[in-house]
Each structure stands twice: as C-alpha cells, then as structure tokens.
Scaffold this motif. Structure first.
Motif, PDB file in Angstrom:
ATOM      1  N   ILE A 179       0.837  -1.195   0.000  1.00  0.00           N
ATOM      2  CA  ILE A 179       0.000   0.000   0.000  1.00  0.00           C
ATOM      3  C   ILE A 179       0.876   1.250   0.000  1.00  0.00           C
ATOM      4  O   ILE A 179       1.921   1.290   0.652  1.00  0.00           O
ATOM      5  N   LEU A 180       0.454   2.265  -0.753  1.00  0.00           N
ATOM      6  CA  LEU A 180       1.159   3.539  -0.770  1.00  0.00           C
ATOM      7  C   LEU A 180       0.559   4.467   0.292  1.00  0.00           C
ATOM      8  O   LEU A 180      -0.665   4.477   0.491  1.00  0.00           O
ATOM      9  N   PRO A 181       1.383   5.257   0.974  1.00  0.00           N
ATOM     10  CA  PRO A 181       0.909   6.084   2.091  1.00  0.00           C
ATOM     11  C   PRO A 181      -0.250   7.017   1.742  1.00  0.00           C
ATOM     12  O   PRO A 181      -1.144   7.242   2.567  1.00  0.00           O
ATOM     13  N   PHE A 238      -1.634  -8.331  -3.565  1.00  0.00           N
ATOM     14  CA  PHE A 238      -0.724  -8.473  -2.432  1.00  0.00           C
ATOM     15  C   PHE A 238      -0.174  -9.896  -2.447  1.00  0.00           C
ATOM     16  O   PHE A 238      -0.519 -10.700  -3.322  1.00  0.00           O
ATOM     17  N   SER A 239       0.680 -10.232  -1.475  1.00  0.00           N
ATOM     18  CA  SER A 239       1.154 -11.607  -1.385  1.00  0.00           C
ATOM     19  C   SER A 239      -0.025 -12.523  -1.067  1.00  0.00           C
ATOM     20  O   SER A 239      -1.079 -12.070  -0.599  1.00  0.00           O
ATOM     21  N   ARG A 240       0.141 -13.810  -1.301  1.00  0.00           N
ATOM     22  CA  ARG A 240      -0.958 -14.778  -1.176  1.00  0.00           C
ATOM     23  C   ARG A 240      -1.585 -14.713   0.214  1.00  0.00           C
ATOM     24  O   ARG A 240      -0.899 -14.634   1.223  1.00  0.00           O
ATOM     25  N   GLY A 241      -2.913 -14.761   0.262  1.00  0.00           N
ATOM     26  CA  GLY A 241      -3.615 -14.614   1.531  1.00  0.00           C
ATOM     27  C   GLY A 241      -3.811 -13.161   1.907  1.00  0.00           C
ATOM     28  O   GLY A 241      -4.157 -12.830   3.038  1.00  0.00           O
ATOM     29  N   GLY A 242      -3.620 -12.255   0.932  1.00  0.00           N
ATOM     30  CA  GLY A 242      -3.568 -10.830   1.216  1.00  0.00           C
ATOM     31  C   GLY A 242      -4.890 -10.142   1.478  1.00  0.00           C
ATOM     32  O   GLY A 242      -4.921  -8.923   1.654  1.00  0.00           O
ATOM     33  N   SER A 243      -6.006 -10.877   1.517  1.00  0.00           N
ATOM     34  CA  SER A 243      -7.274 -10.231   1.879  1.00  0.00           C
ATOM     35  C   SER A 243      -7.233  -9.707   3.310  1.00  0.00           C
ATOM     36  O   SER A 243      -7.872  -8.700   3.631  1.00  0.00           O
ATOM     37  N   ASP A 244      -6.500 -10.392   4.181  1.00  0.00           N
ATOM     38  CA  ASP A 244      -6.285  -9.881   5.538  1.00  0.00           C
ATOM     39  C   ASP A 244      -5.646  -8.501   5.499  1.00  0.00           C
ATOM     40  O   ASP A 244      -5.971  -7.624   6.301  1.00  0.00           O
ATOM     41  N   ILE A 245      -4.712  -8.307   4.563  1.00  0.00           N
ATOM     42  CA  ILE A 245      -4.020  -7.026   4.426  1.00  0.00           C
ATOM     43  C   ILE A 245      -5.021  -5.942   4.019  1.00  0.00           C
ATOM     44  O   ILE A 245      -5.036  -4.843   4.579  1.00  0.00           O
ATOM     45  N   THR A 246      -5.886  -6.252   3.049  1.00  0.00           N
ATOM     46  CA  THR A 246      -6.903  -5.287   2.626  1.00  0.00           C
ATOM     47  C   THR A 246      -7.788  -4.877   3.798  1.00  0.00           C
ATOM     48  O   THR A 246      -8.059  -3.688   3.996  1.00  0.00           O
ATOM     49  N   GLY A 247      -8.242  -5.857   4.576  1.00  0.00           N
ATOM     50  CA  GLY A 247      -9.087  -5.551   5.733  1.00  0.00           C
ATOM     51  C   GLY A 247      -8.410  -4.616   6.703  1.00  0.00           C
ATOM     52  O   GLY A 247      -9.002  -3.653   7.210  1.00  0.00           O
ATOM     53  N   GLU A 302       1.682 -10.193   7.360  1.00  0.00           N
ATOM     54  CA  GLU A 302       1.869  -8.776   7.027  1.00  0.00           C
ATOM     55  C   GLU A 302       0.653  -7.927   7.376  1.00  0.00           C
ATOM     56  O   GLU A 302       0.717  -6.695   7.368  1.00  0.00           O
ATOM     57  N   ALA A 303      -0.464  -8.594   7.692  1.00  0.00           N
ATOM     58  CA  ALA A 303      -1.732  -7.875   7.788  1.00  0.00           C
ATOM     59  C   ALA A 303      -1.847  -6.968   9.005  1.00  0.00           C
ATOM     60  O   ALA A 303      -2.641  -6.034   9.012  1.00  0.00           O
ATOM     61  N   LEU A 304      -1.068  -7.222  10.028  1.00  0.00           N
ATOM     62  CA  LEU A 304      -1.205  -6.439  11.248  1.00  0.00           C
ATOM     63  C   LEU A 304      -0.585  -5.053  11.148  1.00  0.00           C
ATOM     64  O   LEU A 304      -0.912  -4.170  11.953  1.00  0.00           O
ATOM     65  N   ILE A 305       0.294  -4.826  10.182  1.00  0.00           N
ATOM     66  CA  ILE A 305       1.049  -3.575  10.144  1.00  0.00           C
ATOM     67  C   ILE A 305       0.141  -2.341  10.069  1.00  0.00           C
ATOM     68  O   ILE A 305       0.278  -1.426  10.878  1.00  0.00           O
ATOM     69  N   PRO A 306      -0.826  -2.275   9.111  1.00  0.00           N
ATOM     70  CA  PRO A 306      -1.692  -1.088   9.077  1.00  0.00           C
ATOM     71  C   PRO A 306      -2.509  -0.908  10.352  1.00  0.00           C
ATOM     72  O   PRO A 306      -2.646   0.211  10.857  1.00  0.00           O
ATOM     73  N   ALA A 307      -3.051  -2.019  10.893  1.00  0.00           N
ATOM     74  CA  ALA A 307      -3.844  -1.936  12.124  1.00  0.00           C
ATOM     75  C   ALA A 307      -2.968  -1.506  13.293  1.00  0.00           C
ATOM     76  O   ALA A 307      -3.378  -0.698  14.136  1.00  0.00           O
ATOM     77  N   PHE A 308      -1.759  -2.043  13.339  1.00  0.00           N
ATOM     78  CA  PHE A 308      -0.820  -1.683  14.407  1.00  0.00           C
ATOM     79  C   PHE A 308      -0.472  -0.198  14.357  1.00  0.00           C
ATOM     80  O   PHE A 308      -0.506   0.504  15.375  1.00  0.00           O
ATOM     81  N   ASN A 309      -0.161   0.301  13.168  1.00  0.00           N
ATOM     82  CA  ASN A 309       0.210   1.712  13.023  1.00  0.00           C
ATOM     83  C   ASN A 309      -0.922   2.644  13.429  1.00  0.00           C
ATOM     84  O   ASN A 309      -0.684   3.726  13.968  1.00  0.00           O
ATOM     85  N   ALA A 310      -2.166   2.226  13.151  1.00  0.00           N
ATOM     86  CA  ALA A 310      -3.327   3.061  13.487  1.00  0.00           C
ATOM     87  C   ALA A 310      -3.932   2.710  14.852  1.00  0.00           C
ATOM     88  O   ALA A 310      -4.922   3.313  15.251  1.00  0.00           O
TER      89      ALA A 310
END
Length: 448
Positions: A158-160, A193-202, A259-267
């Motif tokens: 994702i781009l900032p 995204f990498s495989r299983g990346g729907s978690d990342i989208t969420g 990888e999915a926790l990074i956006p949630a963690f940052n926010a």
C-alpha cells in the motif's frame, strides 16, 4: 464503525454466505466488508484462487484451459443459484475471466488480473445477496475504495497516500463490500498483495476509516496456544498483543496473514479473530498493550521448510565489512534471510527453502567461498523452526531453562538458538522430523 473481513472458508458456498449475511445483519456498525475468494468446501476441494492460477498456466502453455474455466464457473454458478441471485452475475464473472486471459496475452509475466477474480466475484455476489436481504449494500472496487499500491506483481504494498482517500469512505452511506487481495497502481494497473492478502486489505481499510474494531472471521473459534494438528484440544488465547500475533503468524499460525497487522498496528486499531460458524464465541482480541502476566508465554509456534548455511572464519569478528559483504551477496542474488544467529568466529544464515532453489544455492555457496574466504561453509537442510512467544519473555526468569528442559525430555537436539534480538520470542532450530514431539513437550511444560 467496524471493518469485517471474511476468509475463504466463510465464502466457500451459498450455505456459508447465508451465515455471513446473518452476521452482517445483526450489527449495523459492520459497515465495511472485505471478502476473500471462495476457499475449500471440503479437505479435498480446491480453492478458487488455485484454480485461477491453473487456468492462467494452462492458457499460457496453450493447453486445454476451457475445462478449468468451466470448473470455476460451475463453482460460482452453484453459489449464485443456491442464493437465488440473478444469473447475470455469472455472465459478469465469465467476462472478467475472458478479459483476464486477454490481459495475460499482453503480459505473460503478470497473472494478477486472473488471480484477483476470485475476491472480486465474491464481493459482487455478497453485495447482491445483502441487497436481497433488504440491506443498503453495494460493491466497491478497490480503485474506488482508494487502495493505491506499488507496482510489484504478486507482492504489492500500500502507498501512504491511499489512507487519505480511504478515509473519505466514512462519509458514504450503507454497507460497502470490497474485494480483498488487490489494489491498483498510480498507472491504473491491477496488482495483488502476497498470497492470503485479503487480511491485508481488511487491515488497510480499518486503518484508513479509523474503525473502532477490525473483525477477522475465519473457521476457528480463536487463536490457539499451539497448532491443533499437533496437540489435541489446545487451550485458546483470549488476548494477544500485535507483536505476539506477528511472531505467531510468521511461524506457522496460518489463521492470520503475517503482514496484515502492520496497518492496524500503526493506526492502533484493535483486531478480533472470530469464527463464522460460531459467531457468538468471543474469539481472540489483538491489542497494542495488555497487562503483564507472570506466565508470559502465550503460544508455541512452529514451521518447517528452512535451510541453514553455516559459515566459520577465524577472527570473523575483527574483519570490518564481513557481514555487509555476506548480506550483499544474498541481496544481489535476490534471496532474503529469516534469522542470522552468530558467534565471534561463525554465523548461521537461516533461509526458507522456497526461496533457495538448487541453482541459487549453488551460486550463493560458490560466492561465499570465493568472496568471503571462510574456513568452512556447510549447508543444513530440512530444518524446522520452533518459537516460544510472549511479551515480557526477555525479562522473565526461567523461560529458557523450561524450554531447554522440554527439548531434553523429548530427546530432541537443538541445532541453534536465537533470542537476544527479540523481546517477545525465543527461536529454536531443530530437525524437521523432531518437530511434533518437541512442540508437544513444550506445550506440556508451559501450559499443562
């Protein structure tokens, strides 16, 4: 305002989608819905994404791709018919597949347009079903949602600037159903995204809209303290920190993309993992901080498929630039490493076997010998990694002693240990064949 993600098993059939509809209906704060592609209905079944990849490969190699295409369309047809939705949805899905195959002709290296059809079709079907239930729901393409990503096929990030665009979705009315797994570049190209990346989208959507909670629905009641295929009826974990879940996800806990926790963690968005088939269960909460417990270990994670390259050189610690030269070789050969435990005269580089083909292995070993001039280089295959995970692990007395006792009682030799660099995990390398008995012994010593 909640963001809810439903995994492949939750959208695998019409029966499962009925459960999804009930879950969305019961809580009107569930405004943003992210979906995966249909997963397996049974153990012998094939995931839609795997079928789409097979379709692309058969098309590229000029084989009989129409048979695979028909299997995919039949899966979607069964879902659409059993939900009593309009068959025009199936025509739309077939058009997407045909367009994906045409796009593949222009760029044989990028199969992303085909791979993304599973999630895209799930979102269209679910939004139509929610409308049939009388809900104000609509399909929202990732481009419309503002998911702008890097130009890296199969491994987009994702781009900032995306988050400002995603935040505007808060102002829209109704339920928005968004396909997971993919976004669009600034040049308007689809990238997954990498495989299983729907978690990342969420997680991205949850961070963008500043959700109060990100619910991730899957097919288990919670995260368990150990892999349930190794230990029968393991205890559940009620609360985890982001760091603990990250470590567990990395080492074999497939319930959540690592990888999915990074956006949630940052926010700082709390995450709850729940079961579509048992939604009344509390699930597992993932939070930024939790109260420290004297029994700090929360789980035992494990995974196979690792190789270790051992390098020994007398006075390695005094040779300025040795580490830089070593890792530069890996970088130039396009190989990432997992761990690098070291001593004063030796170092072990742990690499996933999937990233180290036989040709690549030969080149790297040759370059290590020629450019680093070591006294010894050995390679050890078929390794497993076992991780003892828990916040406060470093400052808790007796954890290492308990772990090594567990390995000794299971008659398992420890090939390597790596702890100092992590506050929340202790890593052990062992032979693959010893994995199950080692994990069972660790579970007994820490949790029984």
């Amino acid at each position: 305002m909640k963001v809810v993600k439903f995994g492949g098993s939750s959208v695998a059939s019409a029966e499962q989608l009925v459960k999804v509809g009930d879950i969305i209906k019961e809580d009107d704060s569930r405004k943003f819905i992210v979906v995966s592609a249909p997963g397996k209905r049974t153990k012998e079944d094939i995931k839609i994404t795997d079928l789409l990849i097979e379709l692309g490969n058969t098309y590229i190699h000029k084989m009989d791709y129409k048979k695979v295409k028909q299997i995919i369309l039949q899966r979607f047809n069964d879902i659409i018919e059993n939900l009593a939705l309009q068959l025009s949805l199936l025509d739309e899905i077939e058009e997407s597949i045909d367009k994906g195959l045409i796009d593949l002709e222009y760029n044989l290296e990028n199969i992303d347009c085909l791979k993304a059809i599973g999630e895209d079709s799930s979102a269209k079907i679910l939004s139509a079903y929610l409308q049939k239930l009388g809900l104000n729901a609509r399909y929202l393409n990732p481009k419309q949602a503002g998911i702008i990503v890097s130009n890296e096929p199969g491994n987009a990030h994702i781009l900032p600037d995306s988050y400002k665009k995603i935040q505007t979705l808060r102002e829209k009315e109704g339920i928005m159903v968004i396909p997971g797994f993919f976004g669009y570049t600034e040049e308007d190209e689809l990238m997954t995204f990498s495989r299983g990346g729907s978690d990342i989208t969420g997680s991205i959507i949850a961070a963008g809209v500043k959700a109060s909670l990100y619910e991730n629905f899957t097919d288990v009641d919670s995260v368990y303290k150990v892999n349930p295929t190794i230990v029968d009826n393991p205890k559940e974990i009620r609360t985890l920190t982001y760091k603990e879940m990250r470590e567990l996800s990395y080492a074999g806990f497939s319930v959540f993309h690592d990888e999915a926790l990074i956006p949630a963690f940052n926010a700082q968005i709390p995450v709850c993992i729940k079961n579509t088939n048992n939604p009344s269960k509390p699930g597992t909460m993932i939070v930024s901080e939790k109260k420290q417990d004297e029994k700090c270990v929360v789980g035992i994670a494990s995974d196979i498929g690792f190789t270790s390259i051992y390098i020994s050189k007398y006075l390695m610690n005094r040779e300025v630039g040795f580490g830089r030269k070593l890792f530069q070789i890996l970088e130039e050969e396009g190989v990432s490493f997992e761990h690098a435990p070291s001593g004063i005269d030796d170092m072990s580089i742990i690499i996933r076997e999937s990233r180290l083909g036989s040709d690549k292995e030969e080149i790297i070993l040759k370059r290590f010998k020629e450019e680093l001039q070591p006294d010894q280089v050995d390679i050890h295959r078929d390794l497993a990694i076992v991780m003892v995970v828990g916040e406060g692990l470093v400052s808790t007395i007796g954890v290492a002693q308990k772990a090594t006792t567990a390995f000794a009682e299971a008659n398992v030799n420890i090939e390597m240990i790596n702890q100092g660099s992590s506050e929340v995990s202790m890593m052990f390398g062992i032979k693959k064949e010893d994995l199950s008995k080692a994990v069972r012994s660790l579970y007994y010593h820490f949790f029984e």
